[in-house]
Design a protein around this motif. Structure first.
Motif, PDB file in Angstrom:
ATOM      1  N   ASP A   1       0.810  -1.219   0.000  1.00  0.00           N
ATOM      2  CA  ASP A   1       0.000   0.000   0.000  1.00  0.00           C
ATOM      3  C   ASP A   1       0.848   1.277   0.000  1.00  0.00           C
ATOM      4  O   ASP A   1       0.327   2.367  -0.225  1.00  0.00           O
TER       5      ASP A   1
ATOM      6  N   GLY B   1       2.242   1.380  -4.396  1.00  0.00           N
ATOM      7  CA  GLY B   1       1.174   0.937  -5.284  1.00  0.00           C
ATOM      8  C   GLY B   1       1.621   0.969  -6.744  1.00  0.00           C
ATOM      9  O   GLY B   1       1.114   0.231  -7.578  1.00  0.00           O
TER      10      GLY B   1
ATOM     11  N   CYS C   1      -7.248  12.078  -4.351  1.00  0.00           N
ATOM     12  CA  CYS C   1      -7.562  10.782  -4.940  1.00  0.00           C
ATOM     13  C   CYS C   1      -8.665  10.882  -5.985  1.00  0.00           C
ATOM     14  O   CYS C   1      -8.644  10.185  -6.993  1.00  0.00           O
TER      15      CYS C   1
ATOM     16  N   ARG D   1      -4.682   1.817  -8.883  1.00  0.00           N
ATOM     17  CA  ARG D   1      -3.981   2.264  -7.678  1.00  0.00           C
ATOM     18  C   ARG D   1      -3.412   3.684  -7.767  1.00  0.00           C
ATOM     19  O   ARG D   1      -2.602   4.070  -6.923  1.00  0.00           O
TER      20      ARG D   1
ATOM     21  N   MET E   1      -4.156   5.607  -4.671  1.00  0.00           N
ATOM     22  CA  MET E   1      -3.307   5.311  -3.511  1.00  0.00           C
ATOM     23  C   MET E   1      -2.043   6.145  -3.559  1.00  0.00           C
ATOM     24  O   MET E   1      -1.546   6.630  -2.541  1.00  0.00           O
TER      25      MET E   1
ATOM     26  N   HIS F   1      -1.807   7.752   3.122  1.00  0.00           N
ATOM     27  CA  HIS F   1      -1.849   6.294   3.035  1.00  0.00           C
ATOM     28  C   HIS F   1      -3.164   5.762   3.578  1.00  0.00           C
ATOM     29  O   HIS F   1      -3.202   4.764   4.292  1.00  0.00           O
TER      30      HIS F   1
ATOM     31  N   ARG G   1      -5.648   4.799   1.741  1.00  0.00           N
ATOM     32  CA  ARG G   1      -6.304   3.885   0.796  1.00  0.00           C
ATOM     33  C   ARG G   1      -5.606   2.540   0.803  1.00  0.00           C
ATOM     34  O   ARG G   1      -4.388   2.468   0.894  1.00  0.00           O
ATOM     35  N   TYR G   2      -6.399   1.502   0.672  1.00  0.00           N
ATOM     36  CA  TYR G   2      -5.855   0.150   0.764  1.00  0.00           C
ATOM     37  C   TYR G   2      -6.305  -0.690  -0.415  1.00  0.00           C
ATOM     38  O   TYR G   2      -7.445  -0.597  -0.854  1.00  0.00           O
TER      39      TYR G   2
ATOM     40  N   VAL H   1      -9.538  -1.101  -4.679  1.00  0.00           N
ATOM     41  CA  VAL H   1      -9.066  -0.259  -3.580  1.00  0.00           C
ATOM     42  C   VAL H   1     -10.236   0.056  -2.649  1.00  0.00           C
ATOM     43  O   VAL H   1     -11.370   0.200  -3.094  1.00  0.00           O
TER      44      VAL H   1
ATOM     45  N   LYS I   1     -11.367   2.043   1.359  1.00  0.00           N
ATOM     46  CA  LYS I   1     -10.955   3.014   2.387  1.00  0.00           C
ATOM     47  C   LYS I   1     -12.142   3.385   3.261  1.00  0.00           C
ATOM     48  O   LYS I   1     -13.283   3.027   2.942  1.00  0.00           O
TER      49      LYS I   1
END
Ligand code: SF4
Ligand code: SF4
Lengths: 417, 285
Positions: free
Chosen positions: A51, A54, B88, B117, B120, B126, B128-129, B157, B159
């Protein structure tokens, strides 16, 4: 065995020897294909991305191949629009290299996304504000243009050309190629630029963000410029490698010197712009966001000032000037050093704009993130290289890629006889 | 008959002097939102933690050491100049993440995300996963999943959504009852789970809400940095990386100067000049 397919009068190695070479590179290709399927079926957990990282090795490879593939649009622009006729001796090869680079880039993107079956969403649900949308549209269209530019060369294969329709099609396509070259240059301007914009618009990432002109950050223009500048270096480098492997001279010195000279001036002017950009960013942009230059180049095990020095000076200004100065440009060894440095330089720039961006901590209590790619990532990055070698080998063997080949190798062959 | 017509701007205030770092917010968030976990959670950089608690120290040695725990959900940035182009949102090529102008919430449309991504990379928090794996629940645990939140598949993704489903439930109820939704009707899981009461959640557009009363957001751009809007007029309140212009809707509060300073990056000497500067006390908004 395959002599009927080989261009008339051209000398090629024995078929078994050729197939042996293809088999060796093909094995590497299969290794990459295996890794690719692992990623498709098992997911991106096959990589070492995380993460924090990315965007990792692939996106760097993607940006790097597109940058070095820039020789195609720039040489096309010079040949068809600016009418520099001398470049007809290398344009076919430049187009093939461009075709390989762009198809590789598209392949990498297909492996890179987490949901490959949804790849078309980028066109269907397009967000006009996103630089990546612009990249996707221009990249796909430009790949189509490259294919169109490649087709007449394929149709000139000795057997295909016997078919009257193909013969005339190839002839007519050559006639209208200026239109495609112009379209290609236009598309390339935007997608090379928007790839630069991808990093430049990230206002949450002070290492990447740049001031903008209209809607585009400076990196937009720098990326286009650098691809046009360094792309021809890669074309020349691959030509050189092909010459070394085949043991033949394939492109005349006059053409090589001309392309090297144009590349040299483009690199030098680009470096001036890049250095101004770097100074402005380091002294105005970054400090306005609370950062000193030191923050981006210290307190970690890898990213030091050396990378900045290598990109701007050793692999930027130095090769640029070497290609501008006649004596070094026309010295084969010096020229080779310059074009190798140039190719490394532009790849380094893309590395920095992809990987260093994510490594740098932004929150005051965050740490540097370093990353080492997994073998699957390496294999899938090597995959396009193997594919490129095979495509070049097949094209060289069966297509009239180098118009000067016969003429340049006549004396040597005559002497040998 | 139209209800719930006012544009909300949901935001959060976390009192770092109250937070004990117990992690209840993290756990409640995972349970509430069906956040998957890995069999081996030792590699933290690919774990999914919509709410993540950071540990900060003042860097001094004993006995002057101080520690603070900083919970960090998605900051629900409203972007440069408060225009809704959060870092984002503006980059997502497929419009899979979006800014709700009626709620101020940055949403994530899982079925549209194709996993590039880019978002991200653009998010400096950070927050976002990526789902590196398909979620797997231990036998029987599927029964505990919340029916209000869809689990996410591999390759997309995700979040923090400020527990948007809770907002939808509250909104529907209010609609049926022909009224606006009330402050306590919509609260995020972490807010309700925090045993120390460190988290306050509400509508920053509603002066009656506690969060607005404490934060006192300045509706005008900060003098000298027009990118920043909504700066708190409370001298103890700050936002993370405020000067970048992300204009987050998660505010933090602390009595301690070093904690407030840790919220952003400053050049030498800069902090001393700005530490007492806050949004104008007298507001027109
Ligand atoms: S914190 Fe990150 S994910 Fe959340 S809105 Fe801001 S940029 Fe987007
Ligand atoms: S990963 Fe998904 S949400 Fe993020 S930018 Fe790509 S498509 Fe959009």
């Amino acid at each position: 065995m395959d002599s009927a397919l080989i261009p008339e009068g051209a000398k090629r190695c024995e078929f078994p020897k050729f197939m042996l070479g293809i088999a060796v590179v093909g094995a590497v290709l299969l290794w990459g294909v295996y890794a690719m399927f692992l990623c498709w079926f098992k997911g991106l957990n096959q990589t070492n991305m995380n993460d924090y990282y990315g965007f990792a090795l692939w996106i760097w490879a993607d940006l790097a191949v597109i940058a070095i593939g820039g020789g195609a649009f720039f040489t096309g622009l010079l040949k068809y629009i600016f009418k520099i006729d001398e470049l007809k001796n290398i344009i076919n090869f430049a187009v093939i290299i461009g075709f390989i680079c762009y198809s590789s880039a598209l392949l990498i993107l297909a492996i890179d996304i987490g949901q490959p079956l949804r790849g078309w969403f980028i066109f269907w649900h397009a967000n006009v504000h996103s630089m990546l949308t612009e990249v996707a549209y221009c990249l796909s269209c430009y790949f189509a243009v490259l294919t169109i530019e490649f087709i007449p060369n394929i149709l000139e294969n000795r057997q295909l050309n016997k078919v009257s329709f193909f013969h005339h099609l190839a002839h007519n396509m050559h006639g209208v190629m200026a239109i495609f070259a112009a379209t290609g240059a236009f598309l390339s301007f935007f997608h090379q630029g928007s790839l630069g914009g991808v990093a430049g618009v990230m206002f949450g990432r002070p290492f990447a963000v740049r001031e903008s002109l209209l809607i585009w950050p400076w990196t937009f223009f720098l990326f286009t410029w650098s691809a046009a500048a360094f792309g021809p270096c890669f074309t020349l480098l691959v030509t050189k490698i092909t010459e070394a492997i085949t043991g033949k001279k394939l492109v005349g010195d006059k053409t090589v010197h001309l392309l090297a000279k144009i590349s040299g001036w483009m690199i030098t002017t680009y470096m001036v712009a890049k250095i101004i950009d770097t100074i402005y960013w380091a002294t105005v942009t970054a400090p306005s966001l609370g950062f000193t230059l030191d923050h981006f180049y210290s307190n970690n095990a890898f990213y030091g000032y050396w990378i900045l020095f290598a990109e701007l000076i050793v692999c930027g200004l130095v090769p640029g000037l070497m290609l501008v100065v006649k004596s070094t440009r026309e010295n084969p060894k010096m020229r080779l050093i310059a074009i190798i440095l140039g190719v490394i330089g532009v790849c380094l720039n893309r590395w920095v704009m992809v990987l260093q961006v994510f490594a740098v901590p932004v929150m005051s209590f965050d740490n540097w993130a370093l990353y080492i790619p997994s073998w699957q990532e390496v294999a899938t990055t090597v995959l396009p290289v193997a594919y490129g070698i095979i495509l070049i080998a097949v094209s060289y063997r069966y297509l009239p890629v180098f118009p000067q080949e016969l003429e340049l190798n006549k004396p040597a062959e005559a002497a040998a006889e | 008959m139209i209800h719930n017509t006012k544009a909300h701007k949901f935001g959060m205030l976390i009192d770092l002097d109250k937070c004990t770092g117990c992690g209840s917010c993290m756990v409640s968030c995972m349970a509430e939102n069906n956040v998957p976990f890995k069999e081996d959670e030792s590699r933290k950089k690919d774990s999914i933690t919509w709410m993540r608690v950071y540990k900060l120290t003042n860097g001094k040695s004993f006995p002057d050491t101080e520690v603070v725990y900083m919970p960090r959900p998605c900051q629900h940035c409203s972007g440069i100049g408060d225009h809704g182009h959060s870092p984002c949102v503006s980059v997502c090529p497929a419009t899979a993440t979006d800014y709700g102008y009626d709620t101020g919430i940055v949403s994530q449309i899982y079925t549209r995300c194709f996993g590039c991504r880019y978002c991200m990379g653009a998010c400096p928090y950070h927050a976002r996963y990526f789902n590196w794996w398909d979620p797997k629940w231990p036998e029987g645990m599927e029964n505990y999943l919340s029916p209000n939140v869809s689990p996410r598949m591999r390759g997309v993704v995700e979040k923090c959504s400020f527990c948007y489903h809770r907002y939808q439930l509250a909104k529907d109820k209010a609609y049926a009852e022909e009224r606006e939704i009330e402050e306590m009707e919509y609260q995020t899981a972490c807010t309700t789970a925090c045993p120390a009461g460190a988290i306050t959640f509400g509508d920053l557009n509603n002066p009656a809400h506690k969060v607005t009363q404490i934060v006192k957001p300045d509706p005008h751009p900060v003098p000298g940095n027009p990118k920043v809007v909504g700066k708190s007029r409370n001298p103890k309140v700050f936002r993370l990386l405020e000067r970048l212009g992300t204009n987050t809707k998660v505010y933090y509060m602390s009595e301690r100067e070093w904690v407030r300073k840790a919220g952003d990056n400053y050049l030498d000497g800069e902090w001393d000049k700005v530490k007492n500067h806050h949004g104008a006390e007298t507001s027109h908004g």
